[in-house]
Design an enzyme around this catalytic site. Structure first.
Site, short mmCIF file in Angstrom:
data_model
loop_
_atom_site.label_atom_id
_atom_site.label_comp_id
_atom_site.label_asym_id
_atom_site.label_seq_id
_atom_site.Cartn_x
_atom_site.Cartn_y
_atom_site.Cartn_z
N SER A 125 0.83 -1.22 0.00
CA SER A 125 0.00 0.00 0.00
C SER A 125 0.86 1.26 0.00
O SER A 125 0.64 2.16 -0.80
CB SER A 125 -0.88 0.09 1.24
OG SER A 125 -1.53 -1.10 1.47
N ASP A 185 6.17 2.83 7.00
CA ASP A 185 6.14 2.23 5.66
C ASP A 185 6.34 3.27 4.56
O ASP A 185 7.09 3.06 3.61
CB ASP A 185 4.81 1.49 5.45
CG ASP A 185 4.55 0.45 6.52
OD1 ASP A 185 5.49 0.11 7.25
OD2 ASP A 185 3.40 -0.01 6.64
C1 GLA Z 1 2.07 -1.78 9.78
C2 GLA Z 1 1.92 -0.26 9.81
C3 GLA Z 1 3.21 0.40 10.29
C4 GLA Z 1 3.71 -0.21 11.60
C5 GLA Z 1 3.72 -1.74 11.50
C6 GLA Z 1 4.05 -2.40 12.81
O1 GLA Z 1 3.00 -2.14 8.80
O2 GLA Z 1 1.59 0.22 8.53
O3 GLA Z 1 3.02 1.79 10.42
O4 GLA Z 1 2.93 0.22 12.68
O5 GLA Z 1 2.48 -2.26 11.04
O6 GLA Z 1 5.35 -2.12 13.19
#
Ligand code: GLA
Length: 409
Positions: A125, A185
């Site tokens: 995403s 991310d």
């Molecule tokens: C998902 C979320 C991130 C983070 C991880 C856990 O990937 O998008 O922002 O919180 O989980 O570390």
């Protein structure tokens, strides 16, 4: 397999002008710490979202997704969500927010393809958001004739700064797509660097690129189980962390996030805490400490210690944060029994998805073979295993990746 150019010709009847890309990520350590204003250490991987684009003279954005074999279009003059084609909400949200910030661009034809498995916790995403932003800003600029350097990501004039772009993409995810994620991310997809891990302070958004040694490989094992519970449980964990902050606010000074709580504070107030909230806090507080130690270990080339910290992180996610799953635990157990493995843990939000493993170069082939066999035997699923290469963050795609189409077509 057809080339991107051929596919673009087929769907739009002309040549693309630019190809942009954004990588997925795997987090080495620092899980569920980003939304607690803590520390993370992800890498950008060589699996990504690629978008071939050609500007249009009107205000239409016409999208074709190779992975979904689906076409969709919207006008830049009025952008709404499309619940029938949720994949299109990423570029829709990015276009909407960029315009809200005052950026202006023409419509465009865009062919989207990706070799990132979806729902596997490798941030498809965030990669789609970043690639959409680059597609709109670079190729969709009125007239499309922006000077860009084909040798790598560049920031043409009028591009928002990287941190603004990262924040905008996170806002798309939070408000347009409806997932209440942290900032890790989008950050790594934008600013990852080949052969480096990115050490990020999620409070100040200051970061450092930490070189990775070439004596080990980062191996990602996909459990083949999608993260069904991830979003409801994710929100629950966020709520529990808020309760932890609330508890400490009344007892120690200057606490605005779990980032401000230390192990000694936890020990001191342990008896007064609700047991569930105590466990959640213990994970976050200890995980932040592990990230700091692991960065030190990486700098000192102490890979044994780095690996141990990864494995301890998994234990903490399993027992205290309770976001692991049977499949993830089995995958980690099998990995840790193999020769040349320095550390193994679940990565990403949890409840399915992937594990990340640090494996010595000369043990990688055997590791892949053994883990595949054992996992098949114990869980009955053929695991996909990727020996990752690191990559640079989002931008104009280098020529070699524009030539071949990485997605399922
Ligand atoms: C998902 C979320 C991130 C983070 C991880 C856990 O990937 O998008 O922002 O919180 O989980 O570390």
């Amino acid at each position: 397999m057809k080339s991107l150019n051929e596919l673009f010709q087929k769907h739009f009847g002309r040549e693309p002008l630019y190809v942009v890309q954004a990588p997925g990520r795997v987090n080495l350590i620092g899980e569920h710490t980003d939304y607690n204003e803590g520390f993370v250490l992800p890498i950008a991987i060589d699996k990504r979202v690629v978008i071939a684009v050609a500007p249009r003279r009107d205000c239409k954005v016409v999208l074709y997704s190779c992975n979904y074999d689906s076409r969709n279009e919207f006008s830049l003059e009025s952008i709404a969500k499309d619940d029938l084609r949720p994949w299109s909400n990423y570029p829709r949200g990015v276009a909407y927010l960029l315009q809200k910030l005052g950026h202006r661009f023409s419509g465009l034809d865009a062919l989207i393809t990706s070799d990132l498995p979806m729902g596997a916790g490798l941030s498809s995403s965030a990669a789609f958001e970043l690639a959409s932003a680059w597609a709109l800003l670079v190729a969709g600029r009125k007239g499309g004739g922006v000077e860009v350097n084909q040798s790598g990501p560049v920031s043409p004039p009028e591009m928002p700064g990287p941190i603004d772009l990262i924040r905008l993409c996170r806002e798309v995810e939070n408000d347009f797509v409806g997932v209440n994620c942290g900032i890790m991310d989008q950050f790594i997809s934008a600013l990852g660097r080949r052969q480096h891990a990115l050490f990020l302070d999620c409070r100040t958004l200051t970061y450092e690129q930490v070189p990775l040694p070439d004596s080990v490989k980062i191996v990602v094992c996909n459990t083949g189980v999608k993260r069904e519970l991830a979003s409801s449980e994710y929100n629950k964990r966020r709520y529990e962390c808020d309760q932890g902050v609330h508890f400490f606010k009344g007892r120690i000074e200057n606490v605005s996030a779990l980032r401000d709580v230390h192990s000694s504070d936890l020990e001191r107030f342990s008896a007064q805490m609700d047991p569930l909230i105590r466990k959640r806090c213990r994970h976050v507080v200890s995980e932040n400490e592990r990230v700091l130690e692991s960065v030190g270990a990486l700098r000192a080339r102490d890979l044994e210690r780095f690996g141990q910290l990864m494995t301890t992180s998994h234990e903490s996610l399993k027992r205290d944060y309770e976001v692991s799953s049977k499949e993830l635990n089995v995958m980690v157990e099998i990995a840790l029994q193999q020769a040349g493995v320095l550390g193994s843990r679940m990565t990403g939000a949890g409840f399915g998805g992937c594990t990340v493993n640090l494996v010595r170069n000369d043990s990688v082939n055997l590791f892949v073979k053994q883990v595949q066999e054992r996992y098949q035997l114990e869980i009955g699923i053929a695991a996909e295993i990727y020996v990752c290469n690191t990559s640079d963050g989002a931008g104009i795609a280098p020529q070699e990746s524009s030539d071949n189409c990485c997605g399922a077509v």
